[in-house]
Design an enzyme around this catalytic site. Sequence first.
Site, PDB file in Angstrom:
ATOM      1  N   ASN A   1       0.818  -1.216   0.000  1.00 26.48           N
ATOM      2  CA  ASN A   1       0.000   0.000   0.000  1.00 26.48           C
ATOM      3  C   ASN A   1       0.854   1.270   0.000  1.00 26.48           C
ATOM      4  OD1 ASN A   1      -2.229   1.653   0.170  1.00 26.48           O
ATOM      5  ND2 ASN A   1      -2.682   1.201   2.322  1.00 26.48           N
TER       6      ASN A   1
ATOM      7  N   HIS B   1     -14.666  -5.244   9.641  1.00 28.85           N
ATOM      8  CA  HIS B   1     -14.581  -3.958  10.337  1.00 28.85           C
ATOM      9  C   HIS B   1     -15.965  -3.345  10.565  1.00 28.85           C
ATOM     10  CE1 HIS B   1     -10.299  -3.230   8.514  1.00 28.85           C
ATOM     11  NE2 HIS B   1     -10.425  -4.391   9.121  1.00 28.85           N
TER      12      HIS B   1
ATOM     13  N   ARG C   1     -14.145  -5.965  14.230  1.00 32.27           N
ATOM     14  CA  ARG C   1     -13.194  -4.971  14.741  1.00 32.27           C
ATOM     15  C   ARG C   1     -13.918  -3.640  14.841  1.00 32.27           C
ATOM     16  NH1 ARG C   1      -8.212  -2.166  11.493  1.00 32.27           N
ATOM     17  NH2 ARG C   1      -9.908  -0.752  10.960  1.00 32.27           N
TER      18      ARG C   1
ATOM     19  N   TYR D   1      -7.859   7.716  11.699  1.00 31.80           N
ATOM     20  CA  TYR D   1      -7.626   6.679  10.698  1.00 31.80           C
ATOM     21  C   TYR D   1      -8.515   5.462  10.970  1.00 31.80           C
ATOM     22  CZ  TYR D   1      -5.553   3.082   7.892  1.00 31.80           C
ATOM     23  OH  TYR D   1      -5.385   2.057   7.003  1.00 31.80           O
TER      24      TYR D   1
ATOM     25  N   ASP E   1      -8.113  -1.994  17.004  1.00 31.73           N
ATOM     26  CA  ASP E   1      -6.791  -1.749  16.411  1.00 31.73           C
ATOM     27  C   ASP E   1      -6.302  -0.360  16.823  1.00 31.73           C
ATOM     28  OD1 ASP E   1      -4.570  -1.561  14.789  1.00 31.73           O
ATOM     29  OD2 ASP E   1      -5.589  -2.259  12.976  1.00 31.73           O
TER      30      ASP E   1
ATOM     31  N   HIS F   1      -3.311   0.856  15.819  1.00 30.32           N
ATOM     32  CA  HIS F   1      -2.450   1.364  14.738  1.00 30.32           C
ATOM     33  C   HIS F   1      -1.132   1.953  15.237  1.00 30.32           C
ATOM     34  CE1 HIS F   1      -6.395   1.298  12.477  1.00 30.32           C
ATOM     35  NE2 HIS F   1      -5.593   0.552  11.753  1.00 30.32           N
TER      36      HIS F   1
ATOM     37  N   GLU G   1      -4.929  -4.750  19.059  1.00 31.37           N
ATOM     38  CA  GLU G   1      -3.956  -4.875  17.953  1.00 31.37           C
ATOM     39  C   GLU G   1      -3.010  -3.686  17.886  1.00 31.37           C
ATOM     40  OE1 GLU G   1      -5.981  -5.670  14.289  1.00 31.37           O
ATOM     41  OE2 GLU G   1      -4.373  -4.819  13.083  1.00 31.37           O
TER      42      GLU G   1
ATOM     43  N   GLU H   1       1.431  -6.911  11.297  1.00 30.24           N
ATOM     44  CA  GLU H   1       1.042  -6.686   9.903  1.00 30.24           C
ATOM     45  C   GLU H   1       2.117  -5.946   9.107  1.00 30.24           C
ATOM     46  OE1 GLU H   1      -2.709  -4.539  10.769  1.00 30.24           O
ATOM     47  OE2 GLU H   1      -1.829  -2.826   9.740  1.00 30.24           O
TER      48      GLU H   1
ATOM     49  N   ARG I   1       0.378 -11.431  12.928  1.00 33.50           N
ATOM     50  CA  ARG I   1      -0.517 -10.871  11.924  1.00 33.50           C
ATOM     51  C   ARG I   1       0.063 -10.678  10.533  1.00 33.50           C
ATOM     52  NH1 ARG I   1      -4.993  -9.135  11.383  1.00 33.50           N
ATOM     53  NH2 ARG I   1      -4.541  -6.934  11.045  1.00 33.50           N
TER      54      ARG I   1
ATOM     55  N   HIS J   1      -3.211 -10.373   8.376  1.00 34.11           N
ATOM     56  CA  HIS J   1      -3.736  -9.096   7.890  1.00 34.11           C
ATOM     57  C   HIS J   1      -4.564  -9.351   6.624  1.00 34.11           C
ATOM     58  CE1 HIS J   1      -2.413  -4.750   6.662  1.00 34.11           C
ATOM     59  NE2 HIS J   1      -3.505  -4.729   7.392  1.00 34.11           N
TER      60      HIS J   1
ATOM     61  N   ASP K   1      -6.298  -3.484   0.967  1.00 29.92           N
ATOM     62  CA  ASP K   1      -5.077  -3.174   0.206  1.00 29.92           C
ATOM     63  C   ASP K   1      -4.153  -4.371  -0.008  1.00 29.92           C
ATOM     64  OD1 ASP K   1      -4.804  -1.527   3.086  1.00 29.92           O
ATOM     65  OD2 ASP K   1      -3.057  -2.746   2.642  1.00 29.92           O
TER      66      ASP K   1
ATOM     67  N   GLU L   1      -8.596 -11.845   8.954  1.00 36.71           N
ATOM     68  CA  GLU L   1      -9.257 -10.554   8.725  1.00 36.71           C
ATOM     69  C   GLU L   1      -9.803 -10.526   7.299  1.00 36.71           C
ATOM     70  OE1 GLU L   1      -6.605  -7.179   8.760  1.00 36.71           O
ATOM     71  OE2 GLU L   1      -8.258  -5.751   8.989  1.00 36.71           O
TER      72      GLU L   1
ATOM     73  N   TRP M   1       3.275   5.426  12.861  1.00 29.91           N
ATOM     74  CA  TRP M   1       2.265   4.571  12.252  1.00 29.91           C
ATOM     75  C   TRP M   1       2.266   3.294  13.012  1.00 29.91           C
ATOM     76  CZ3 TRP M   1      -2.062   3.847  10.418  1.00 29.91           C
ATOM     77  CH2 TRP M   1      -2.571   4.570   9.323  1.00 29.91           C
TER      78      TRP M   1
END
Length: 407
Positions: A41, A126, A151, A163, A215, A217, A241, A267, A288, A317, A321, A344, A407
Amino acid sequence: MPANRTITAAEVFVSSPSRNYVTLKITTSDGLVGYGDATVNGRELSVASYLKDHLCPALIGRDAERIEDTWQFFYKGAYWRRGPITMAAIGAIDMALWDIKGKAADMPVYQLLGGAARDKILTYTHATGWGFEELMDSVAQRQTEGFRAVRVQFGVPGLEKVYGVTREAATYEPAGRGIGPVTEDWDSAAYLRTAPQMLARVRDAVGDELHLLHDVHHRLTPSEAARLAQDLEVVRLFWLEDVMPAENPQLLRQVRNQSTIPLAIGEVFNTIWDCQQILTERLVDYIRCAVVHAGGISHMRKILALAEVFNVQGAPHGPSDVSPINMAASLHLGLATSNFAIQEHMGYDPLVSEVFTSHYTFNDGYLHPSDKPGLGVEFDEKAARKFEYRQAYLPVARNLDGSVKDW
Ligand code: GCO
Ligand code: MG
């Protein structure tokens, strides 16, 4: 022994049916075709070039049956090892060769991996909503669709954007369109005030049975993560997560020591060496990595084998994407692997099915990879050409003082 099935062509396609995908097509001397996903991605063109300019020429004439040897050739032989671009390129070749081996044997890939170790694979998707009401609408919708695990992501008061959440719709796209990434604000203190309350309300509303996941992130420090984990104990999450960036896996020990909450991470990991400490010290419950980003089926199998020794479960994951080819590869691996917990499945924009025809099935909260030979995903080159690559990036987050957030 001379090869009787050699690679005669290796082509790379970058298409954008709603979002960018990098697809590798390998053709053999006896006319078989295998597909691999190489999507990273926001860095799609880099992995496309790595394949086109460096790996594809070296594939021509190789024995298509020698999957492990080809993996070793491109990994050990390159001098430059690891990293998302290298491993996604190798991952795509690996997937395409498993696809070919399955088609040659007239068997689904999971049969070649030892056969089904389970009947079906639990999946989660999600649910998002800025506020509680919208979030609950989204959760209810997912339950109606048959999901047993969801999630949940929500807005944070005081922030314009978060996000993984949209104000308008129940879905989001992990990458924006246009030149350069957009910037979003982030406020850990406000998030830490919101998350425990919001997740507790969701648990109260849905009852005990639905599996809830959340999550983070990678946004928190170890102390913040430990506090959040403690605050969330009552919610009985399936997992929490990516509580923090995992370059220093030992820092997760603080969260482990201070709560019983199951943790999931990985991930953005690309090799077994990225996972090693986290697995051998059992710093997480779920690993993941996506098949594409961790060197394909062959390498993910090794990661899951190491995980099995330490009682860690696979839970790859599966956002929009990574393409349906990766999703199918993950499901074949999952069906044949005993320590595989959940897959997922974020879902795809309807345009994606104009380019990729997948045969895996969803039924009552579980996925199955299908019994088609190989991976069971067809790729329509003509349709792919209609959807040209468009620049798109994940957003970049900044703290309220303007400094860049992890991130
Ligand atoms: C997830 C993810 C995604 C990623 C995205 C990055 O768990 O599905 O965190 O939303 O951020 O796939 O490319
Ligand atoms: Mg994630």
